[in-house]
Design an enzyme around this catalytic site. Structure first.
Site, PDB file in Angstrom:
ATOM      1  N   CYS A  17       0.725  -1.147  -0.032  1.00 44.99           N
ATOM      2  CA  CYS A  17       0.199  -0.050  -0.023  1.00 44.99           C
ATOM      3  C   CYS A  17       0.784   1.181   0.006  1.00 44.99           C
ATOM      4  O   CYS A  17       1.944   1.179   0.039  1.00 44.99           O
ATOM      5  CB  CYS A  17      -0.945   0.055   1.282  1.00 44.99           C
ATOM      6  SG  CYS A  17      -0.930  -1.487   1.965  1.00 44.99           S
ATOM      7  N   ASN A 248       1.493  -0.458   5.813  1.00 44.81           N
ATOM      8  CA  ASN A 248       1.988  -0.859   4.379  1.00 44.81           C
ATOM      9  C   ASN A 248       3.146  -1.871   4.558  1.00 44.81           C
ATOM     10  O   ASN A 248       3.927  -1.401   5.429  1.00 44.81           O
ATOM     11  CB  ASN A 248       2.737   0.763   3.851  1.00 44.81           C
ATOM     12  CG  ASN A 248       3.538   0.435   2.790  1.00 44.81           C
ATOM     13  OD1 ASN A 248       3.475  -0.576   2.289  1.00 44.81           O
ATOM     14  ND2 ASN A 248       4.268   1.493   2.372  1.00 44.81           N
ATOM     15  N   GLY A 249       2.819  -2.778   4.048  1.00 46.65           N
ATOM     16  CA  GLY A 249       3.846  -3.841   4.213  1.00 46.65           C
ATOM     17  C   GLY A 249       2.813  -5.089   4.284  1.00 46.65           C
ATOM     18  O   GLY A 249       2.092  -5.281   3.757  1.00 46.65           O
ATOM     19  N   MET A 493      22.978 -27.758  -9.006  1.00 50.80           N
ATOM     20  CA  MET A 493      22.014 -28.279  -9.940  1.00 50.80           C
ATOM     21  C   MET A 493      20.523 -28.458  -9.369  1.00 50.80           C
ATOM     22  O   MET A 493      20.613 -28.813  -8.156  1.00 50.80           O
ATOM     23  CB  MET A 493      22.457 -29.450 -10.642  1.00 50.80           C
ATOM     24  CG  MET A 493      23.817 -29.096 -11.358  1.00 50.80           C
ATOM     25  SD  MET A 493      24.106 -30.057 -12.867  1.00 50.80           S
ATOM     26  CE  MET A 493      23.314 -29.526 -13.878  1.00 50.80           C
ATOM     27  N   GLU A 906      22.319 -13.443 -14.182  1.00 46.22           N
ATOM     28  CA  GLU A 906      22.749 -12.335 -13.544  1.00 46.22           C
ATOM     29  C   GLU A 906      23.832 -12.124 -13.610  1.00 46.22           C
ATOM     30  O   GLU A 906      24.600 -11.752 -12.512  1.00 46.22           O
ATOM     31  CB  GLU A 906      21.989 -12.346 -12.170  1.00 46.22           C
ATOM     32  CG  GLU A 906      22.783 -12.885 -10.974  1.00 46.22           C
ATOM     33  CD  GLU A 906      22.723 -12.163  -9.739  1.00 46.22           C
ATOM     34  OE1 GLU A 906      22.218 -12.903  -8.782  1.00 46.22           O
ATOM     35  OE2 GLU A 906      22.451 -11.081  -9.870  1.00 46.22           O
ATOM     36  N   LYS A 957      16.570 -22.251  -5.100  1.00 42.95           N
ATOM     37  CA  LYS A 957      16.685 -21.774  -3.901  1.00 42.95           C
ATOM     38  C   LYS A 957      15.943 -20.519  -3.817  1.00 42.95           C
ATOM     39  O   LYS A 957      16.414 -19.532  -3.493  1.00 42.95           O
ATOM     40  CB  LYS A 957      17.976 -21.524  -3.490  1.00 42.95           C
ATOM     41  CG  LYS A 957      18.904 -20.901  -4.930  1.00 42.95           C
ATOM     42  CD  LYS A 957      20.189 -20.300  -4.540  1.00 42.95           C
ATOM     43  CE  LYS A 957      20.969 -19.940  -5.600  1.00 42.95           C
ATOM     44  NZ  LYS A 957      22.270 -19.369  -5.336  1.00 42.95           N
TER      45      LYS A 957
END
Lengths: 1499, 488
Positions: A17, A248-249, A493, A906, A957
């Site tokens: 929010c 908020n959260g 893996m 990444e 993960k």
């Protein structure tokens, strides 16, 4: 609210929010405040969301003082004096008869409390503004006015009576069978405040509620909130603010909190409530949001006589456990309260008010933004963003921000801001908490071990190991390494073993549970680098009445690490002082009696526990000691969870703590489950014995006691990681929170023994559970012992072993696949796919249980060609760094050849690869990944993507970050990652710019700005609730959502995560598809699926379940030569794939053709299935689940109970509704300020002419610079423009992500302030934020930029004439920054660049900082204790090179911002220089030395 | 497990051989043992594979990474325990197995594979040396009795497993000593016979009864055993030798390799009386057949002091590397050069013997060959074609036929009424190793046709499980899974 259907479970809705408040310190009431407050919401509208109907918001509202004069004028009845009556809006059923009925009940209860109903007022509404969805659920709204019993009744008593009346009315109406009972709701009922809220977008609040526009409608304060829920089934009552707070959260610990709140009810007694106390229970109404639930608890605690600030301190304590600077009294307050209330944990900014106090608290991590401004004319404005109300610079008194764990409080009566220290010390000194603790709290470590061992006469160790299912692998892979190193072992893996319910091997019951994890709606945490926020200690013993505030609460036994040794347990058993009484209860059953014996034994255990409690026991030890030929162990988890939940039903749970003494738990996951289902301490005695038996064989240098300690420590750390995955910091609030999903156990068992756990495809029952125990049992007590056989089974969970657990990739499948792609041999592929697909023989996956049905064959020639189909294929995100250059480029070339997409992973990408090779091959990865480490994410990198993937989680993960150790970061990898060679790189668990769904929406906006032609893809991992998240992602305007299976691969991950987090994609995909269709969002977004996709059949099933694009990672790697060594994390890959060792890289023999052949084979197999089923195109096929059926020939005893119908559920839709993507998201970029600037900047952009422009900016102008830089990158590549080519001077408050990905040649100046994510991904530009000339504030005392500045910046400069928030320079890898003060976690994970901090520094500075340099102006000599000293060198600045850099930057700072602080320092340079501290990470220092050497050699 | 970087640090190293001159002087094993350090280093080369393909390459499913790791760590006893859990006789396979595991070794993709077989042998030898191999008779007896016919590797393995399960096992052997092909087919320079004797001693001590010189089907009617025993396991081997029906095959000096080898083995064992002495001394010897038996004949002939030794193989000369169509991890047909080959032989491939030539006394004097080629047509069996004008005559006084075996002898099958398959093996599937006659099982070469020792042991173990199930209704005996690598 939508009901449960298919895979969708309503309880997994989330929201996030925008919130804020405004108040007049001088107590001036005005109607203007309301409009200002609503303006806050309007300015935060980008943080909210709108449903598919384009009008319905997820809910918004406003809380104000009661406008007494307005009511006096507008009510047709006479009102008492202000403060002597309570008023509330009442949401009522729409049907008049039901309305009358509800009003009657409410009035009845009010009168029963002796109060008066003064009257009712119809609230004037304009219903025409409602959206379609909102209108359907709109209640009638009336106002009730309630009077005191008599004028003498004091306020507390009056409030108490109102509370009782309201609660009783709620209970009566909700439990009635009224068809519209759920409409009934009172947003408040208070003598001070009044709430107007509804399912509205902010600008419609004042239109809908006409009252708000009346000039008499005035207030001193206004609290506003708007909601962004992840799907579109929000309801009117869940709009915020609530009665005391808004939020908020996300409260991650909600389930445990609510369950424990329920237990606390057992002991509640209050002289004020008397016998009425029973009638207000349950305190927390079921089925409400986290915020609503918390509000109900706040309300109750206020009724115990605690003040609102005290209640907030109890519920949201700051991180006191590891804070050396906190006063003893305050620490004692927190420790005392931790004995009676666990933290309500999660990212949270909670504005609250009771009409007297208005304020806000921030969670201990500081994960939500909260900025405030105090004006000279006496207003305080607090909100998620700064700049939401335009304030003249000269009117500004102070800019501040809410700090982690801190409280910001305004006392409206006194008209002043009360600082955190004052209010808390005040509260902490109300009672002698320290003394209470000293006198009562017992620490386990202080109990002497006076030789009080308990002996057992047990079967031999080996036999017992067999009974409890230990394998060689458990011992050698898990237990001994943990005992040696005190860390959980790492693997790599993906997992490709069957889920427990499909495994042929008897499984421990733990394996049927999967850990939940945070994605998008809340962030996972980093308990390693942010350790000071975490705590795993627990207190044991019975609870006492929460209404009392006395020392009895502290009569607890405190354990620092609740994974305890046998000695510890012996101590507890014999400890009888302070009223402690521990009783051991055996959890064994009569194995001969089988299933009945087990069921009966569980009841007996419960009876025994219950009886023990009646006899005064406050610690129960559930023990599976003394198993023998006749007595088998009840699974400890089953017993623990059953006792935990059944005691609650019996009303005895809060009187006792549970300790588990069991041979079962050995992996972190087991312990996490036991804590999650109610245990307070665990002694894994079998592990202790194994360690004692074997450790010296394994490592002769460790003694057994130390080894057990190491093991326990490793489990402790592991649990912390499991908790952190779901965003929880303390074990106290994780305990009992049940943050697991069950897969493969039927509802009967779950409802009885694991109530409130999701289990969606049914599965085995108690009978089969017993059968599995029995199997292990008969192995242990074989009639004939066969000589030479090994005592324990080999295992084979983590590495394939003959006769071990089955794996999908095994010698046969790998051999066949490699043969087929190398020789382009369809016959071998057929053998391979038959082996993989032949699941009837060997149950491996959920998709294995399906068969195709409803055939409608067409000629295969009618099916779209394979060349079309492979365009939907992608390879997985594997970074260059985790795999070798050769392997990485091989995938890219292959996918570019066939028009599919490879994924950069990444790790950034070398610019050279953006250009095609001479032979036509192209090494550019079409998909560029943006993960939490932001390595190499620059404007140019993003510009060269056709798809940008935000990795929220990774199948192997989920909820965790990663780490590339320094030695793997060779110069070429460092180059692509924009980092320093040989400096280790950490990817944090969360994206530090995504702590909630609205943040994700912002990042999507940023990335879309950085490349408007690229699709934005959000990668999620399957878990319960992922559908809701996917709907949120669609509303956040992602173009693609990827649902990954739990089984995806990784370069390195703790074994627990590989195995036990995340779910198969079949579940997640079906849930996502169903939820998106339900929400009418499916056509807006492309759905992609990955996770061990291996064959055309896999793809066909994914497609039928709703996916239209498909990712493969392990299989193409295998095609390229991978043989699943599972040593990716060791850099020793013998086939040159997952290694950077140049000798090993030479062994890479993969060819693009191999990957192309694989994709071709898969597409062909898919085409064959399509022809059989009658689909000409993939689009036709998406979501056609009627073509799938359960394969009826499968009759394995465990698989029989599985119910696949929820997966195969079809959401009823209107005819002609498409089930695949047809529309593009409307990103509304055309409104961006960038375009206005670009229009004026042509000479600079196209001719490199220097120009200077001026512009206003406000908080709704977000991500300025990203589009502009994208345009520059398109022309000039990474090089950008020459320095200072285009300068723009802004005035105002810049929106989030100002300067994001801004490239070389730009100089962006803001006179005013900015919000979060300033300079995100900065790619060379210069950013300057300065205090406007006319402002009078002292810059270094004011917060002028938000949190998380320079996240992932790679180059550029930034000068900030004021303070920054939390996590300044997080993951900076090259930018230079000057700032005048920062919050907590500064320079976290930094790997390069320079930070100069000319002022205060928050806690935990430099955690995980592996590179770069920071210069701290430590004039108060407080820096050292704020710093996370691990791996950092703190030195004075003495080297001439350092001095010149530092001075140069400060001079720049002065020149750009006229900073008085800089001026002072420069003027007295000689005396000030010694006050600087140079922070240099040791790893970085070593790397610099090494580089210097290497340079010398090359010279 | 293993040393993570071991394979990068150490080269493959196997046992060296004694010099050819020395070793030809006797029939002793001639490998030079490696020291422990060197063996540990070899163990360290094992890479702790996520998928140890060697596991699947080994017909026994040996837990190879596990024992390699223990060797690397110097934990020999533990290694021996692991090794014996899947392999009853590692001292046999450690010497004689062609090591399909090594062909499937992951390191073998691009490096020399781990020396699995040599490590295996050393574990077994260490275990014997240290006295860890002791009799371990069953705790309880089931009261059931089993007859095992044949004391080769499959019979011995079946016998030991069944005895471990508590059954009373009697092994029948038609020769004078136990061991079958192990004893009479394998020359001592490959495995000295005391290696068999010490193992048999353990088996006897465990309670297994050996009846030698008892030729079932000849001395005793097989059907009589049916009365006496609760179950019968046929492990008689594939003993019918392939002949060579060409002109002159009946000449004196043309002998079956097995006759030649068996006589020599007996001679080494101290027997001196033979009806006809078969020796290669001072003869031009031609060994026909390029397999292991042929190789054994070469080694033996050289020890006899042959004038020359020549070897023929009708198939084309294989490549030394892997053929493309038999990629890793499959078992490749490639040129294998044994220690015997290195002791002196000329090898010829794609050669076919047309005729044996003799003198008037009927003694072999030479033979005539022609070169051949194989014609491959898709979907058909390859066709053998003689190449015209390539005939050649060779001097030869001793021709040894090492052409393989065509199946099991029929006697027992006939006596028991057991079906044989089209290859004249006993018909029984690997599902349960049962023949069509209840209570009669078959394993090893007798069931699968001529094969490797390691397969024989594997079959014996598997069959034992099924025999046990037949007898008891359940079995505690181990069974390997069906993850054997296929042949291509």
């Amino acid at each position: 609210m939508l009901k449960k259907q298919g895979m969708y479970l309503p309880e997994f809705e989330h929201d996030n929010c925008g919130a804020g408040f405004i108040c007049s310190l001088k107590g001036i009431k005005s109607n203007d405040i309301i409009h200002k407050a609503l303006e806050i919401l309007e300015k935060l509208e980008h943080r909210g969301a709108v449903s598919a109907d384009g009008r319905t918001g997820d809910g918004a509202g406003i809380l104000i003082d009661i406008p007494h004069d307005f009511f006096v004028t507008n009510c047709k009845f006479k009102l008492p004096e202000a403060g002597n009556y309570a008023v509330s809006n009442v949401f009522l059923p729409k049907k008049i008869n039901q309305q009358v009925y509800s009003i009657g009940i409410l009035e009845k209860h009010i009168k029963e409390q002796g109060l008066k109903v003064i009257g009712w007022r119809d609230v004037p509404l304009d219903e025409s503004v409602l959206g379609e969805i909102a209108a359907k659920t709109q209640p009638a709204v009336k106002q009730i006015f309630v009077g005191k019993e008599d004028d003498a009744q004091d306020e507390f008593q009056f409030n108490l009576k109102i509370f009782i009346a309201r609660k009783k009315a709620e209970h009566e109406i909700y439990s009635s069978k009224l068809s519209e009972s759920s409409y009934f709701y009172l947003p408040s009922l208070s003598t001070k405040i009044l709430i107007y809220k509804g399912l509205l977008v902010p600008e419609d609040i004042k239109l809908f509620y006409k009252d708000l526009n009346d000039p008499l409608f005035v207030t001193r304060l206004a609290l506003v909130h708007q909601r962004f829920s992840t799907n579109t089934f929000p309801t009117w009552d869940l709009a915020q603010p609530f009665r005391y707070m808004c939020h908020n959260g996300e409260i991650n610990t909600l389930r445990g909190n609510v369950a424990r709140m329920f237990s606390r009810q057992e002991l509640m007694e209050s002289k004020w409530f008397g016998s009425e106390i029973k009638n207000i229970l349950p305190i927390v109404l079921p089925g409400k949001s986290d915020s609503a639930s918390m509000d109900m608890v706040v309300e109750l605690l206020i009724m115990t006589g605690r003040s609102l600030p005290e209640v907030m301190m109890m519920l949201v304590p700051e991180a006191w456990e590891k804070n050396p600077d906190m006063s003893e009294a305050k620490k004692a307050f927190y420790e005392f309260n931790s004995c009676l209330m666990e933290p309500w944990d999660g990212p949270a900014s909670i504005p609250f008010t009771d009409g007297t106090y208005i304020g806000a608290v921030l969670d201990r991590n500081g994960l939500r933004p909260s900025r405030y401004t105090v004006t000279k004319d006496g207003y305080v404005i607090m909100s998620s963003e700064t700049g939401v109300i335009e304030i003249e610079p000269k009117n500004i008194e102070h800019h501040g921000r809410l700090e982690p764990g801190k409280m910001f409080l305004v006392n409206m009566n006194e008209g002043r801001i009360v600082n955190d220290e004052e209010i808390k010390e005040n509260i902490a000194s109300k009672h002698p908490y320290k003394k209470w603790l000293d006198d009562n709290l017992v620490h386990l470590r202080n109990i002497p071990y006076n030789d009080c061992p308990v002996f057992f006469n047990e079967e031999n160790l080996t036999k017992r190991q067999v009974i409890f299912g230990y394998t060689e692998e458990d011992i050698n892979t898990i237990i001994l390494p943990m005992a040696k190193s005190a860390y959980e072992p790492i693997g790599s893996m993906g997992t490709d073993t069957p889920i427990a319910v499909l495994s042929e091997k008897p499984q421990l019951i733990y394996n049927y549970f999967k850990q939940l994890f945070a994605q998008v709606t809340n962030p996972p945490l980093d308990g390693i680098r942010e350790e000071l926020i975490t705590d795993i200690s627990l207190t044991l013993g019975g609870d006492t009445n929460i209404f009392d505030v006395n020392e009895k609460h502290a009569r607890k036994l405190k354990i620092k690490n609740p994974v305890i040794s046998k000695q510890d347990l012996d101590k507890i058993k014999s400890f009888t002082k302070n009223g402690f009484k521990a009783t051991s209860i055996s959890i064994l059953y009569d194995v001969k009696r089988g299933h009945n014996g087990l069921e009966e034994a569980l009841e007996n255990v419960l009876d025994a526990v219950s009886k023990a409690i009646d006899e005064g026991t406050n610690i129960v030890i559930l023990s599976d000691r003394d198993v023998n030929k006749d007595k088998a162990p009840i699974p400890a988890l089953l017993a623990c969870s059953f006792v935990n939940s059944a005691l609650r039903t019996l009303g005895k749970r809060s009187k006792v703590s549970l300790i588990v003494e069991s041979a079962e738990p050995r992996e972190v996951h087991h312990f996490a489950l036991l804590f999650g289902y109610g245990a307070s301490a665990i002694n894994p005695y079998m592990v202790n014995e194994i360690i004692e038996d074997k450790i010296n064989e394994f490592d002769a240098t460790i003694d057994a006691e130390k080894a057990v300690e190491n093991y326990n420590k490793a489990v402790g750390k592991g649990i912390l990681k499991v908790m952190n995955k779901i965003g929880i910091s303390t074990l106290n609030s994780y305990r009992g929170s049940q943050l697991f999903e069950c897969i493969g156990i039927n509802t009967n068992v779950v409802n009885k023994y694991f109530p409130n756990t999701a289990t969606r495809i049914q599965g085995i029952g108690l009978h089969e559970i017993e059968k599995e125990i029995n199997k292990r049992y008969s192995n242990a007590f074989k009639e004939r012992e066969i000589a030479a056989d090994l005592d324990l089974e080999v295992g084979g969970q983590y590495r394939w072993r003959r006769n071990g657990e089955a794996h999908m990739f095994n010698p046969l499948t790998i051999a066949k696949l490699q043969e087929s792609v190398r020789d382009n041999k369809p016959s071998s592929y057929k053998e391979y796919s038959d082996l993989v697909n032949n699941q009837a023989k060997q149950l491996m996956t959920i998709r294995g249980l399906f068969e195709f049905t409803n055939y409608d064959p067409i000629s295969i020639d009618e099916v779209e060609p394979w060349t079309n189909i492979v365009k939907r294929f992608k390879t997985g995100a594997m970074s260059y760094g985790s795999i070798s250059k050769e392997a990485h480029e091989n995938l890219a070339i292959a996918m570019n050849r066939i028009g599919g997409k490879s994924n950069s992973g990444e790790g950034g990408e070398d610019e050279e690869r953006f250009y095609k090779d001479a032979n036509g091959d192209w090494k550019n990865s079409a998909i560029k990944q943006v993960a939490s480490g932001r390595f190499g994410v620059t404007s140019n990198y993003l510009t060269n993507a056709s798809e940008i993937q935000i990795k929220m989680a990774q199948g192997a993960k989920p909820g965790e970050g990663g780490q590339l150790p320094g030695p793997k970061v060779d110069p070429s990898i460092a180059k692509t990652r924009n980092s320093t060679p040989y400096v280790g790189l950490i990817s944090p668990p969360p994206h530090h710019d995504i702590y909630s769904i609205e943040d994700l929406s912002q990042l999507i906006y940023d990335l879309k700005s950085a490349n408007r032609d690229a699709r934005i893809n959000v990668k999620l991992v399957s878990e319960v609730g992922v559908g809701t998240v996917a709907a949120g992602v669609a509303k956040a305007k992602a173009d693609v959502v990827l649902i990954s299976g739990h089984d995806g691969g990784t370069g390195a991950s703790p074994l627990t995560s590989l195995k036990h987090a995340g779910l198969p994609w079949e579940l997640g995909l079906a849930e996502a598809q169903q939820t998106l269709v339900m929400n009418n969002l499916r056509n807006r977004i492309v759905v992609e699926c990955d996770g061990q996709l291996k064959t055309g059949r896999d793809v066909a099933i994914a497609c039928l379940l709703g996916a239209e694009e498909f990712g493969f990672a392990t299989a193409p790697l295998v095609a390229s030569g991978c043989i699943m060594m599972r040593v990716c994390h060791l850099n020793t890959c013998p086939v040159g794939i997952a290694t950077q060792n140049p000798d090993l890289r030479k062994k890479f023999k993969g060819q693009p053709e191999h990957v192309v052949n694989f994709m071709y084979f898969v597409a062909q197999e898919l085409r064959e299935i399509m022809a059989q089923l009658g689909f000409r195109t993939v689009n036709e096929m998406v979501g056609q689940v009627q073509k799938l059926n359960r394969n009826k020939t499968i009759n394995h005893y465990k698989a029989l109970g599985i119910d696949l119908s929820p997966i195969l559920y079809q959401i009823p839709v209107k005819k002609g509704t498409v089930l695949h993507n047809t529309e593009q998201q409307d990103h509304q970029l055309e409104k961006a300020l960038d375009f206005k600037i670009i229009n004026q900047a042509h000479p600079a952009i196209f001719r490199k002419e220097k120009i200077v422009l001026d512009s206003k900016i406000n908080n709704m102008d977000r991500a300025f610079g990203a589009i502009l830089s994208n345009e520059i990158s398109k022309i000039y590549g990474a090089q950008g423009l020459p320095e200072n080519t285009l300068k723009v001077n802004f005035t105002g408050s810049a929106g989030q992500s100002f300067g994001a990905f801004s490239t070389n040649g730009l100089t962006l100046v803001v006179s005013g302030n900015t919000n979060d994510y300033l300079g995100k991904g900065l790619s060379g530009a210069k950013l300057i934020v300065k205090v406007p000339e006319e402002a009078t504030i002292v810059p270094e005392d004011n917060v002028i930029i938000g949190n998380v500045a320079l996240y992932g910046a790679t180059s550029g400069e930034i000068y900030i004439n004021g303070k920054a928030g939390e996590r300044f320079c997080v993951r900076n890898s090259g930018a230079k920054a000057v700032v005048e003060g920062i919050g907590d976690h500064g320079c976290e994970y930094m790997t390069g660049g320079i930070a100069v901090i000319l002022g205060e520094v928050g806690r935990n500075f430099g955690a995980g900082m592996s590179g770069g340099v920071a210069y701290i102006y430590d004039c108060k000599t407080t820096f050292k204790k704020q710093c996370n000293l691990e791996g950092l060198n703190l030195d004075p600045v003495t080297e001439p090179a350092d001095i010149s850099i530092l001075k140069g930057l400060i001079e720049n700072h002065y020149n750009y911002t006229l900073s008085p602080q800089a001026q002072r320092i420069l003027e007295k340079w000689e005396t000030e220089l010694p006050k600087f501290i140079k922070v240099l990470p040791e790893e970085y220092r070593q790397a610099l030395i090494r580089l210097e050497k290497e340079n010398l050699i090359t010279l | 497990m293993g040393k993570i970087t071991g394979f990068l640090e150490y080269e493959r190293e196997v046992e060296q051989y004694d010099a050819v001159d020395n070793r030809l002087k006797n029939y002793k094993e001639f490998t030079i043992p490696m020291d422990e350090k060197a063996l540990k280093n070899q163990g360290a080369r094992c890479m702790d594979c996520g998928i140890p393909f060697c596991h699947s390459g080994c017909p026994l499913g040996n837990l190879i990474p596990d024992f390699n790791d223990n060797v690397y760590k110097g934990k020999w006893k533990e290694a021996a325990k692991i090794l014996h859990s899947t392999n009853n006789f590692p001292e046999f396979t450690g010497r004689l197995c062609p090591a399909p595991c090594e062909e499937a070794c992951v390191l073998g993709i691009n490096e020399d594979p781990v020396t699995i077989e040599n490590i295996e042998k050393n574990i077994a030898e260490t275990a014997f040396k240290e006295g860890w191999i002791t009799a371990n008779p069953p705790q309880t007896r089931t009261g059931k009795s089993v007859a095992v016919i044949g004391s080769g590797p499959s019979g011995l393995a079946a016998a030991q497993q069944l005895n471990r399960a508590g059954h009373l096992v009697t092994v029948f052997e038609r020769d004078a000593k136990v061991g079958g092909l192990l004893r009479y087919g394998i020359p001592d320079f490959k495995m000295e016979k005391h290696v068999i004797d010490r193992r048999i001693a353990v088996l006897e001590e465990e309670g297994i009864i050996f009846k030698t010189n008892t030729h079932i089907g000849v001395d005793v009617d097989a059907s009589a055993l049916k009365e006496e025993f609760d179950a019968i396991v046929l492990c008689g081997g594939a003993t019918v030798r392939r002949g060579m029906p060409v002109k002159g095959a009946d000449l004196k000096g043309v002998h079956q390799a097995m006759d030649f080898l068996k006589q020599n083995n007996k001679r080494v064992d101290g027997i001196t009386e033979f009806d006809e002495v078969l020796t290669a001394k001072d003869k031009n010897v031609i060994v026909i057949g390029g397999g292991d038996t042929g190789s054994d004949c070469i080694g033996t002939s050289n020890r006899h002091g042959a004038k020359s030794v020549v070897n023929f193989e009708i198939l084309a000369k294989p490549t030394t590397g892997r053929p493309a169509e038999q990629p890793w991890p499959y078992w490749p047909m490639r040129l294998r050069t044994s220690s015997s080959h290195k002791e002196g032989v000329e090898r010829f491939f794609s050669i076919s013997t047309k005729e044996f030539l003799g003198d008037k006394n009927g003694h072999l004097t030479g033979l005539v060959t022609t070169e051949v080629e194989w014609v491959f047509k898709p979907g058909q069996r390859p066709e053998l074609k003689e190449i015209p004008n390539t005939e050649k005559t060779w001097d030869c006084e001793l021709a040894l036929l090492a052409l393989g075996f065509t199946g099991a002898e029929k006697t027992i099958a006939e006596q028991l009424g057991i079906d044989m398959d089209f290859r004249t093996n006993i018909q029984a599937s690997t599902k349960d190793y049962a023949t069509n006659v209840p209570g009669v099982f078959a394993a090893g070469d007798m069931r699968r046709g001529q094969s490797l020792i390691v397969w024989a042991i594997s079959e014996g173990r598997q069959a034992a499980h099924h025999v046990d199930t037949y007898l008891m209704g359940y079995s505690d005996l181990p069974l390997k899974d069906d993850n054997d690598l296929p042949r291509v």
